[in-house]
Design a protein around this motif. Structure first.
Motif, mmCIF file in Angstrom:
data_model
loop_
_atom_site.group_PDB
_atom_site.id
_atom_site.type_symbol
_atom_site.label_atom_id
_atom_site.label_comp_id
_atom_site.label_asym_id
_atom_site.label_seq_id
_atom_site.Cartn_x
_atom_site.Cartn_y
_atom_site.Cartn_z
ATOM 1 N N TYR A 23 66.333 40.743 109.565
ATOM 2 C CA TYR A 23 67.618 40.068 109.783
ATOM 3 C C TYR A 23 68.692 41.073 109.432
ATOM 4 O O TYR A 23 68.645 41.674 108.365
ATOM 5 C CB TYR A 23 67.676 38.843 108.874
ATOM 6 N N ASN A 24 69.630 41.283 110.315
ATOM 7 C CA ASN A 24 70.631 42.314 110.082
ATOM 8 C C ASN A 24 72.009 41.849 110.550
ATOM 9 O O ASN A 24 72.140 41.261 111.613
ATOM 10 C CB ASN A 24 70.226 43.588 110.836
ATOM 11 N N MET A 25 73.011 42.115 109.727
ATOM 12 C CA MET A 25 74.381 41.762 110.128
ATOM 13 C C MET A 25 75.099 43.010 110.601
ATOM 14 O O MET A 25 75.092 44.030 109.915
ATOM 15 C CB MET A 25 75.138 41.171 108.938
ATOM 16 N N GLU A 26 75.740 42.918 111.759
ATOM 17 C CA GLU A 26 76.505 44.053 112.249
ATOM 18 C C GLU A 26 77.707 44.272 111.321
ATOM 19 O O GLU A 26 78.231 43.320 110.735
ATOM 20 C CB GLU A 26 77.014 43.838 113.675
ATOM 21 N N ALA A 27 78.135 45.529 111.234
ATOM 22 C CA ALA A 27 79.220 45.885 110.312
ATOM 23 C C ALA A 27 80.490 45.080 110.595
ATOM 24 O O ALA A 27 81.249 44.751 109.688
ATOM 25 C CB ALA A 27 79.500 47.379 110.415
ATOM 26 N N ARG B 153 70.237 43.034 99.575
ATOM 27 C CA ARG B 153 69.284 42.093 98.978
ATOM 28 C C ARG B 153 69.295 40.751 99.705
ATOM 29 O O ARG B 153 68.254 40.130 99.895
ATOM 30 C CB ARG B 153 69.608 41.915 97.498
ATOM 31 N N ARG B 154 70.469 40.329 100.135
ATOM 32 C CA ARG B 154 70.558 39.054 100.845
ATOM 33 C C ARG B 154 69.759 39.104 102.146
ATOM 34 O O ARG B 154 68.983 38.210 102.445
ATOM 35 C CB ARG B 154 72.036 38.752 101.134
ATOM 36 N N SER B 155 69.950 40.176 102.921
ATOM 37 C CA SER B 155 69.276 40.218 104.219
ATOM 38 C C SER B 155 67.763 40.380 104.050
ATOM 39 O O SER B 155 66.990 39.881 104.869
ATOM 40 C CB SER B 155 69.868 41.312 105.106
ATOM 41 N N ILE B 156 67.334 41.043 102.976
ATOM 42 C CA ILE B 156 65.890 41.165 102.729
ATOM 43 C C ILE B 156 65.303 39.787 102.426
ATOM 44 O O ILE B 156 64.242 39.412 102.929
ATOM 45 C CB ILE B 156 65.615 42.165 101.595
ATOM 46 N N GLU B 157 66.015 39.012 101.623
ATOM 47 C CA GLU B 157 65.524 37.665 101.308
ATOM 48 C C GLU B 157 65.479 36.800 102.571
ATOM 49 O O GLU B 157 64.487 36.107 102.828
ATOM 50 C CB GLU B 157 66.429 36.997 100.263
#
Lengths: 249, 257
Positions: A78-82, A95-99
């Motif tokens: 899961y990845n948020m674009e900049a 850490r949030r996106s890893i969870e």
């Protein structure tokens, strides 16, 4: 959930800042098969959230030591674009996106027939193009459509939706302001055919009664979202058939 | 945690016993193992606790230092939670950067503490917009025999409860206790087959298909939840987990005082 604000999130008539009532979700839009290279893909809009999901696989599992001799593994990113949030987000996993990646993969694993593909990996990529609260739900909703689009056998597709609490009222599908300044958020994902819960998180402050109400609301919205997911898949393949016909003549 | 293999015969044994409502160590399905704890065991930390739940052992330490607040919360102190699954605690834990398991563990503990407003972060403000107390909670698993989530939560909460702000060291007035408002307690239900149990040991944890951590506050209201694992929960099972967390949370609160 800072909970401290003078902002009125729900007015006296029970109308929220974006004009919705308490049990109204944002507009859903789902398209399946939107990318060329991926084995399956989907684009989802839930209100102002814009999310792309792509699936590669089943394919050889890398790194090899993660291979499971009895079934496929699901690896999710899961990845948020900049540019997806108001302040620029530093690229790369935090850490949030890893969870979120972990719980999304676990939720998907509950429906994918992984035992059909020993040693393989099914890779799921979720990219948040624009975020407005509820991206993990939008991402999981998109990912399960992308898995179906990739032709991966599944017990069901998973819709995900959140309910929460703001200004002391239980609300469906929180927007950004309600998430930031509200009192609680409960994202869930279910297997619609059995109503089993495969993703559940909660933060904030809720009594038992409020929580029960939130779960009921979110489950109802999941079922509506499920119909939109199925519709997207039907549209994708009915269009394909019509376009394919002239080629074959 | 980790992909350890449990032998079929052991798995069947555990499941058969669960069918009769029993567990391999004689506990009832909703019994916790013995909880032992020691607070302020580390003098170099500003607060610390070493917690044993059965054979699972974890240590948490708190360090409090002055720092700059986040721009969007200029009058609030900063709270950070970390967890390390170090190789000492189990052969399946490896050295290196945090794994997704340790990140999830830290974030679930963090969520309970943050959302219950256990630490009154507004009282950690020294000069608005410039200087606040930053509170770092770091947890290290020492010995792993299942149920790290609840053990870690206990260790972190106990360490915070006994923490002292070292104001004198930084010329910020007299030392004072960290402002603590309540005790968030997490209780994690694990699902094995169709049976729900609390406080699993290593073997039980590794044959379970799903878990649900529920953190309650002193009033028994819900403050944080996290479902994990590849399995699912029915609504009835969810309700049993919620009941268990409220009831057991109350008991644990009595034990730790």
């Amino acid at each position: 959930m800072s909970g401290h604000t003078d902002m009125v999130l729900v007015d006296k008539k029970g109308i929220r800042i974006d004009g919705r009532t308490a049990d109204e979700h944002r507009a859903f839009k789902i398209e399946a098969g939107v990318l060329n290279n991926a084995d399956g893909s989907a684009y989802v809009e839930i209100g102002k959230n814009k999310v792309l999901a792509a699936v590669y696989g089943p394919r050889e599992c890398h790194p090899r030591h993660l291979q499971n001799p009895s079934k496929a593994i699901i690896q999710c990113k899961y990845n948020m674009e900049a540019f997806s949030v108001s302040d620029r987000k530093r690229p790369g996993p935090d850490r949030r996106s890893i969870e979120i990646s972990k719980i999304t993969a676990e939720a998907l694993e509950s429906v994918v027939l992984t035992e059909l593909y020993p040693r393989a990996s099914i890779d799921v990529y979720i990219e948040i193009l624009q975020a407005n609260a509820g991206t993990r739900c939008a991402g999981l909703t998109a990912a399960s459509v992308a898995l179906a689009d990739a032709g991966i056998p599944m017990r069901d597709i998973i819709p995900a939706c959140a309910a929460g609490k703001a200004d002391g009222k239980v609300l469906l599908d929180l927007n950004k302001e309600e998430d930031n300044f509200g009192d609680a958020d409960v994202p869930i994902a279910i297997i619609p055919s059995t109503d089993e819960i495969v993703l559940l998180q909660m933060d904030g402050n809720m009594t038992r009664r409020e929580f029960d109400k939130a779960i009921k609301m979110a489950m109802g919205a999941c079922h509506e979202l499920y119909d939109v997911q199925k519709d997207a898949l039907k549209r994708r393949y009915s269009v394909d058939c019509k376009e394919a016909e002239p080629d074959e003549q | 945690m980790s992909n350890e293999v449990i032998s079929e015969i052991r798995r069947d044994h555990i499941i058969n016993l669960l069918g009769e409502g029993k567990r391999t160590d004689g506990r009832k399905l909703d019994d916790f193992r013995n909880i032992e704890f020691e607070t302020n065991c580390i003098e170099s930390a500003d607060g610390s606790a070493r917690v044993k739940v059965g054979k699972t052992e974890i240590i948490a330490g708190v360090k409090i230092v002055p720092g700059t607040p986040f721009p969007d919360t200029p009058n609030q102190g900063v709270l950070t939670t970390g967890a390390e699954l170090i190789p000492m605690a189990h052969p399946s834990f490896e050295a290196g950067p945090p794994t997704e398991d340790s990140i999830e563990l830290a974030r679930v503990v963090d969520r309970g503490i943050r959302e219950s407003k256990m630490v009154d972060v507004e009282k950690l403000c020294i000069t608005e917009g410039e200087k606040v107390w930053m509170c770092f909670i770091d947890m290290y698993a020492l010995d792993y025999d299942g149920n790290l989530f609840d053990a870690a939560n206990l260790a972190a909460v106990l360490a915070l409860k006994t923490a002292v702000i070292p104001a004198e060291q930084y010329g910020e007035g007299k030392n004072k206790p960290l402002p603590v408002t309540c005790m968030p307690i997490s209780v994690t239900s694990y699902k094995i087959g169709n049976t729900l149990i609390l406080d699993p040991n290593f073997d039980e944890e590794h044959i379970s298909c799903a878990r649900l951590t529920v953190t309650t506050d002193n009033k028994g209201n819900f403050r944080a939840m996290q479902k994990g694992g590849k399995g699912s929960f029915t609504l009835d099972e969810l309700n049993l987990c919620l009941d268990a967390s409220v009831a057991k949370g109350k008991e644990i609160r009595k034990i730790i005082g």
